[in-house]
Design an enzyme around this catalytic site. Sequence first.
Site, PDB file in Angstrom:
ATOM      1  N   GLU A  61      -6.846 116.903  21.472  1.00  0.00           N
ATOM      2  CA  GLU A  61      -5.823 117.938  21.690  1.00  0.00           C
ATOM      3  C   GLU A  61      -4.741 117.698  20.656  1.00  0.00           C
ATOM      4  OE1 GLU A  61      -6.190 120.490  23.318  1.00  0.00           O
ATOM      5  OE2 GLU A  61      -7.830 119.984  24.675  1.00  0.00           O
ATOM      6  N   CYS A  95       3.215 120.913  21.631  1.00  0.00           N
ATOM      7  CA  CYS A  95       2.104 121.438  20.834  1.00  0.00           C
ATOM      8  C   CYS A  95       2.027 122.938  20.994  1.00  0.00           C
ATOM      9  CB  CYS A  95       0.793 120.792  21.269  1.00  0.00           C
ATOM     10  SG  CYS A  95       0.450 120.946  23.020  1.00  0.00           S
TER      11      CYS A  95
END
Length: 293
Positions: A61, A95
């Site tokens: 990720e 993110c």
Amino acid sequence: MVHCFHLAGFPKGLISCVTGKGSEIGDFLTMHPGIGCITFTGGDTGIAISKKAGMIPLQMELGGKDACIILDDADLDLAAANVVKGGFSYSGQRCTAVKVVLVMESVADTIVEKVNAKVAKMTVGPPEENCEITPVVTESSANFIEGLVMDAKQKGAKLCQEYKREGNLIWPLLVDHVRPDMRLAWEEPFGPVLPVIRINSVEEGIHHCNASNFGLQGCIFTKDINKAIMISDAMETGTVQINSAPARGPDHFPFQGLRDSGIGSQGITNSILMMTKVKSTVINLPTPSFTMG
Ligand SMILES: NC(=O)C1=CN([C@@H]2O[C@H](COP(=O)(O)OP(=O)(O)OC[C@H]3O[C@@H](n4cnc5c(N)ncnc54)[C@H](OP(=O)(O)O)[C@@H]3O)[C@@H](O)[C@H]2O)C=CC1
Ligand SMILES: O=C(O)[C@H](O)COP(=O)(O)O
């Protein structure tokens, strides 16, 4: 955290937490022959780990450059509120933060004005004072962000607020009239600096989004749900939010990125599947049985 697992009944030794500097123990752990799979959340380090991992299954990720595409029929108050929430919460250090606004030229002035009005009200200072914008994680991160701002400024972008920095604390900044030749159009500041690219067609927005190295999430603001679905289908990202800022969502929801944004998909079911391996055992009986058809 490990103590909680033990309290929940996990046998001792089934889960371990090993602490130490990543640069010292990271390669040892991720390249150890006893490792069955690697899951990692971060940025460039994840790409480096993936290159070294060989045949080890990976769940990565990683970074994002989540685009917020705003069409001319959008609810502009809703869009502006989400640009601010998506772009500046946690000082842009998520993110899934909005990292580039792609707005139709016809509504760009209004969006910029509405976002600027909200930015002007943001509190800036130490986290202990509950400020909305707080210092970024390291000095090198602040230097990197400053480099992106200066590059855009030199190439003709318009800084909507005065650029202000004290140590690692960078004041929230909207950068208008960013163009594709500027680093800020493509690179991830991971801080409270948000570029605005004015577009003249939906295709231009989709093209910018898909030309990015990243493909984590993205969002679209429009009142036309058919158009939103069409654009969502065309955006090569792990998730698209319609009329809301990108967000990971609850943990059972699939979470994934394309290209440099990741490998595989998180979420409770997906993670369990990724961390297990299918094993088949076939019993060949001496005489045929009814299950053998
Ligand atoms: N998709 C997602 O779910 C998320 C992605 N991100 C992304 O993370 C990035 C920012 O995080 P950042 O921490 O800077 O990311 P980095 O890729 O720089 O990762 C830093 C981490 O990796 C560790 N590390 C260093 N070397 C190794 C190694 N050889 N093996 C294993 N681990 C190592 C470091 O440990 P040490 O500190 O000890 O050196 C540190 O914990 C952004 O790009 C952001 O978008 C952030 C949140 C969620
Ligand atoms: O750490 C992160 O940035 C998260 O994975 C993103 O989660 P959020 O979108 O729920 O903040």
